[in-house]
Design a protein around this motif. Structure first.
Motif, PDB file in Angstrom:
ATOM      1  N   SER A   1      10.754   3.515  -5.703  1.00 54.28           N
ATOM      2  CA  SER A   1      10.032   3.685  -4.732  1.00 54.28           C
ATOM      3  C   SER A   1       9.072   2.564  -4.467  1.00 54.28           C
ATOM      4  CB  SER A   1       9.045   5.104  -4.479  1.00 54.28           C
ATOM      5  OG  SER A   1       9.989   6.312  -4.751  1.00 54.28           O
ATOM      6  N   LEU A   2       8.598   2.030  -5.708  1.00 54.19           N
ATOM      7  CA  LEU A   2       7.715   0.912  -5.537  1.00 54.19           C
ATOM      8  C   LEU A   2       8.282  -0.271  -5.284  1.00 54.19           C
ATOM      9  CD1 LEU A   2       5.170   1.808  -8.808  1.00 54.19           C
ATOM     10  CD2 LEU A   2       4.546   1.429  -6.236  1.00 54.19           C
ATOM     11  N   GLN A   3       9.679  -0.373  -5.685  1.00 56.43           N
ATOM     12  CA  GLN A   3      10.321  -1.528  -5.391  1.00 56.43           C
ATOM     13  C   GLN A   3      10.575  -1.671  -3.720  1.00 56.43           C
ATOM     14  OE1 GLN A   3      14.502  -1.252  -6.695  1.00 56.43           O
ATOM     15  NE2 GLN A   3      14.818  -3.426  -6.291  1.00 56.43           N
ATOM     16  N   ARG A   4      11.008  -0.462  -3.354  1.00 58.06           N
ATOM     17  CA  ARG A   4      11.175  -0.555  -1.893  1.00 58.06           C
ATOM     18  C   ARG A   4       9.895  -0.764  -0.965  1.00 58.06           C
ATOM     19  NH1 ARG A   4      14.039   4.705  -3.178  1.00 58.06           N
ATOM     20  NH2 ARG A   4      16.191   4.292  -3.188  1.00 58.06           N
ATOM     21  N   PHE A   5       8.793  -0.127  -1.480  1.00 60.28           N
ATOM     22  CA  PHE A   5       7.534  -0.511  -0.932  1.00 60.28           C
ATOM     23  C   PHE A   5       7.158  -1.781  -1.100  1.00 60.28           C
ATOM     24  CE2 PHE A   5       2.961  -1.075  -2.043  1.00 60.28           C
ATOM     25  CZ  PHE A   5       2.468  -0.608  -0.357  1.00 60.28           C
ATOM     26  N   GLY A   6       7.571  -2.440  -2.130  1.00 64.53           N
ATOM     27  CA  GLY A   6       7.006  -3.894  -2.315  1.00 64.53           C
ATOM     28  C   GLY A   6       7.749  -4.637  -1.363  1.00 64.53           C
ATOM     29  N   MET A   7       9.110  -4.520  -1.184  1.00 60.14           N
ATOM     30  CA  MET A   7       9.679  -5.382  -0.301  1.00 60.14           C
ATOM     31  C   MET A   7       9.336  -5.279   1.103  1.00 60.14           C
ATOM     32  SD  MET A   7      13.531  -4.822  -2.090  1.00 60.14           S
ATOM     33  CE  MET A   7      14.432  -5.664  -0.860  1.00 60.14           C
ATOM     34  N   GLY A   8       8.983  -3.934   1.448  1.00 60.61           N
ATOM     35  CA  GLY A   8       8.684  -3.715   2.804  1.00 60.61           C
ATOM     36  C   GLY A   8       7.359  -4.477   3.282  1.00 60.61           C
ATOM     37  N   PHE A   9       6.552  -4.172   2.193  1.00 59.85           N
ATOM     38  CA  PHE A   9       5.049  -4.448   2.397  1.00 59.85           C
ATOM     39  C   PHE A   9       5.082  -5.973   2.434  1.00 59.85           C
ATOM     40  CE2 PHE A   9       0.946  -5.376   0.166  1.00 59.85           C
ATOM     41  CZ  PHE A   9       0.208  -4.981   1.204  1.00 59.85           C
ATOM     42  N   VAL A  10       5.576  -6.583   1.510  1.00 58.45           N
ATOM     43  CA  VAL A  10       5.450  -7.912   1.446  1.00 58.45           C
ATOM     44  C   VAL A  10       6.180  -8.791   2.641  1.00 58.45           C
ATOM     45  CG1 VAL A  10       6.319 -10.017   0.239  1.00 58.45           C
ATOM     46  CG2 VAL A  10       5.405  -8.193  -1.279  1.00 58.45           C
ATOM     47  N   LEU A  11       7.109  -8.034   3.181  1.00 54.41           N
ATOM     48  CA  LEU A  11       7.837  -8.719   4.279  1.00 54.41           C
ATOM     49  C   LEU A  11       6.806  -8.472   5.440  1.00 54.41           C
ATOM     50  CD1 LEU A  11      10.382  -9.741   5.697  1.00 54.41           C
ATOM     51  CD2 LEU A  11      11.211  -7.346   6.133  1.00 54.41           C
ATOM     52  N   ALA A  12       6.110  -7.449   5.808  1.00 54.57           N
ATOM     53  CA  ALA A  12       5.357  -7.203   6.719  1.00 54.57           C
ATOM     54  C   ALA A  12       4.096  -8.107   6.715  1.00 54.57           C
ATOM     55  CB  ALA A  12       4.731  -5.827   6.825  1.00 54.57           C
ATOM     56  N   VAL A  13       3.713  -8.346   5.551  1.00 59.86           N
ATOM     57  CA  VAL A  13       2.520  -9.197   5.297  1.00 59.86           C
ATOM     58  C   VAL A  13       2.958 -10.718   5.459  1.00 59.86           C
ATOM     59  CG1 VAL A  13       0.973 -10.392   3.699  1.00 59.86           C
ATOM     60  CG2 VAL A  13       1.201  -7.928   3.958  1.00 59.86           C
ATOM     61  N   SER A  14       3.948 -11.076   5.183  1.00 56.18           N
ATOM     62  CA  SER A  14       4.641 -12.384   5.450  1.00 56.18           C
ATOM     63  C   SER A  14       4.915 -12.751   6.843  1.00 56.18           C
ATOM     64  CB  SER A  14       6.088 -12.630   4.464  1.00 56.18           C
ATOM     65  OG  SER A  14       5.777 -12.255   3.035  1.00 56.18           O
ATOM     66  N   VAL A  15       4.979 -11.761   7.529  1.00 54.00           N
ATOM     67  CA  VAL A  15       5.563 -12.033   8.942  1.00 54.00           C
ATOM     68  C   VAL A  15       4.146 -11.877  10.069  1.00 54.00           C
ATOM     69  CG1 VAL A  15       6.714 -11.166  10.978  1.00 54.00           C
ATOM     70  CG2 VAL A  15       7.738 -11.395   8.724  1.00 54.00           C
ATOM     71  N   GLY A  16       3.517 -10.798   9.629  1.00 52.94           N
ATOM     72  CA  GLY A  16       2.218 -10.405  10.284  1.00 52.94           C
ATOM     73  C   GLY A  16       1.023 -11.362  10.347  1.00 52.94           C
ATOM     74  N   ILE A  17       0.819 -11.885   9.079  1.00 51.76           N
ATOM     75  CA  ILE A  17      -0.090 -13.065   9.119  1.00 51.76           C
ATOM     76  C   ILE A  17       0.131 -14.163   9.824  1.00 51.76           C
ATOM     77  CG2 ILE A  17      -1.590 -14.528   7.512  1.00 51.76           C
ATOM     78  CD1 ILE A  17      -1.501 -11.945   5.213  1.00 51.76           C
ATOM     79  N   PRO A  18       1.201 -14.980   9.640  1.00 51.45           N
ATOM     80  CA  PRO A  18       1.540 -16.197  10.566  1.00 51.45           C
ATOM     81  C   PRO A  18       1.638 -15.862  11.811  1.00 51.45           C
ATOM     82  CG  PRO A  18       2.739 -15.956   8.319  1.00 51.45           C
ATOM     83  CD  PRO A  18       2.210 -14.556   8.433  1.00 51.45           C
TER      84      PRO A  18
ATOM     85  N   VAL B   1      13.609  -0.248   3.532  1.00 56.57           N
ATOM     86  CA  VAL B   1      12.570  -1.306   3.875  1.00 56.57           C
ATOM     87  C   VAL B   1      12.288  -1.355   5.209  1.00 56.57           C
ATOM     88  CG1 VAL B   1      12.732  -3.952   3.570  1.00 56.57           C
ATOM     89  CG2 VAL B   1      13.418  -2.540   1.668  1.00 56.57           C
ATOM     90  N   LEU B   2      13.053  -1.155   6.343  1.00 53.70           N
ATOM     91  CA  LEU B   2      12.964  -1.411   7.505  1.00 53.70           C
ATOM     92  C   LEU B   2      11.796  -0.402   8.071  1.00 53.70           C
ATOM     93  CD1 LEU B   2      13.718  -2.324  10.522  1.00 53.70           C
ATOM     94  CD2 LEU B   2      15.365  -0.370  10.466  1.00 53.70           C
ATOM     95  N   ILE B   3      11.845   0.996   7.357  1.00 53.98           N
ATOM     96  CA  ILE B   3      10.833   1.884   7.933  1.00 53.98           C
ATOM     97  C   ILE B   3       9.412   1.546   7.352  1.00 53.98           C
ATOM     98  CG2 ILE B   3      10.214   4.467   7.736  1.00 53.98           C
ATOM     99  CD1 ILE B   3      13.379   4.819   7.584  1.00 53.98           C
ATOM    100  N   ILE B   4       9.417   1.055   6.078  1.00 53.68           N
ATOM    101  CA  ILE B   4       8.075   0.706   5.479  1.00 53.68           C
ATOM    102  C   ILE B   4       7.830  -0.639   6.590  1.00 53.68           C
ATOM    103  CG2 ILE B   4       7.157  -0.421   3.249  1.00 53.68           C
ATOM    104  CD1 ILE B   4       9.245   1.009   2.065  1.00 53.68           C
ATOM    105  N   PHE B   5       8.490  -1.594   6.669  1.00 54.38           N
ATOM    106  CA  PHE B   5       8.080  -2.638   7.409  1.00 54.38           C
ATOM    107  C   PHE B   5       7.267  -2.314   8.941  1.00 54.38           C
ATOM    108  CE2 PHE B   5       8.917  -5.783  10.960  1.00 54.38           C
ATOM    109  CZ  PHE B   5       8.293  -6.978  10.418  1.00 54.38           C
ATOM    110  N   MET B   6       8.063  -1.170   9.576  1.00 49.82           N
ATOM    111  CA  MET B   6       7.549  -0.872  10.989  1.00 49.82           C
ATOM    112  C   MET B   6       6.287  -0.067  10.673  1.00 49.82           C
ATOM    113  SD  MET B   6       9.819  -2.154  12.709  1.00 49.82           S
ATOM    114  CE  MET B   6       9.097  -1.714  14.326  1.00 49.82           C
ATOM    115  N   GLY B   7       5.842   0.436   9.393  1.00 44.98           N
ATOM    116  CA  GLY B   7       4.935   0.994   9.256  1.00 44.98           C
ATOM    117  C   GLY B   7       3.367   0.101   8.827  1.00 44.98           C
TER     118      GLY B   7
END
Length: 260
Positions: A70-87, A133-139
């Motif tokens: 679960s943490l692996q999936r969360f880490g991937m989606g969360f890091v992707l969201a932060v990497s896209v959202g901040i810039p 990962v897609l669902i985590i990213f969208m959240g």
């Protein structure tokens, strides 16, 4: 009128009292026999099942292996969201034309609940890692973008103008003036993003996963083991709390460093 803050020792006592009261009511309800212990286990039943899941595989893995998945999936989606959202948030705040292009689509997508993406995730990725990962990213994506955008928009324009008068390019002004000034708002958005991303992960694993704590809970439901389901809920809650504690400390350190 706001009340003065309570002393830390009193806050701890109130927290302990609240937790003890909840456990007492739960224990009384279980002991009263209002329903079968299969459907309402006592707290000690959940503790025993939690310990058992830590050493005996269930749904293919022991509890910490499900949690690691679960943490692996969360880490991937969360890091992707932060990497896209901040810039993207900084670009939207800096360039009005980027804001005009992105805002209509973003304002539509951000009101769609992350769990609504489950059918698409299942169709596109099956039970692979891409769906969760897609669902985590969208959240996780909307809060970090919104807070970055708002934090950047609230930066005093005189600092931007001063940097440009000194010959700073748009890139340097954005990364060395706008970004540092917006950091408190960004970190607050990251905390919200982490919480929503973790909640979205569990919803995703209930449907499109073959491992993870959410998957363990589904299998517990299928075998009519409420203690297993509640053990998964405890693991989810404690892990989410620890993630927030880490991010809260990061936020506090940033505020202390900036003298806020």
């Amino acid at each position: 009128m706001l009340q003065p803050p309570l002393a830390p020792a009193r806050l701890w006592r109130l927290s302990v009292a609240g937790a003890a009261g909840f456990l007492a009511l739960w224990s009384l309800a279980a002991l009263a026999g209002l329903t079968s212990r299969d459907f309402l286990p006592a707290p000690w039943d959940v503790v025993a099942r939690f310990a058992q899941l830590a050493v005996e595989p269930f749904a293919g893995y022991v509890l910490h292996e499900h949690l690691a998945s679960s943490l692996q999936r969360f880490g991937m989606g969360f890091v992707l969201a932060v990497s896209v959202g901040i810039p993207l948030g900084l670009l939207m705040a800096w360039f009005p034309w980027v804001d005009r292009i992105v805002s209509p689509a973003f304002e539509t997508v951000r009101f769609i609940a992350p769990i609504a993406w489950v059918p698409f995730a299942a169709l596109w990725f099956g039970t692979g890692i891409g769906g969760p990962v897609l669902i985590i990213f969208m959240g996780a994506f909307p809060p970090v973008l919104i807070n970055t955008y708002r934090g950047a928009r609230q930066v005093d324009r005189k600092y931007i103008e001063a940097s440009q008068m000194l010959g700073a390019s748009s890139w340097r002004a954005m990364t060395e003036v706008l970004l540092p000034a917006a950091v408190p708002s960004i970190v607050a958005g990251v905390r919200i993003s982490a919480g929503l991303g973790w909640q979205s992960l569990v919803g995703a694993e209930l449907i499109v996963a073959s491992s993870g704590v959410g998957y363990l809970m589904v299998k517990g439901q299928a075998s009519i083991s409420t203690a297993t389901v509640m053990s998964g809920m405890v693991a989810i809650g404690v892990t989410g709390m620890l993630i927030d504690v880490v991010l809260r400390r990061v936020q506090r350190q940033i505020e202390v460093h900036r003298g806020l």
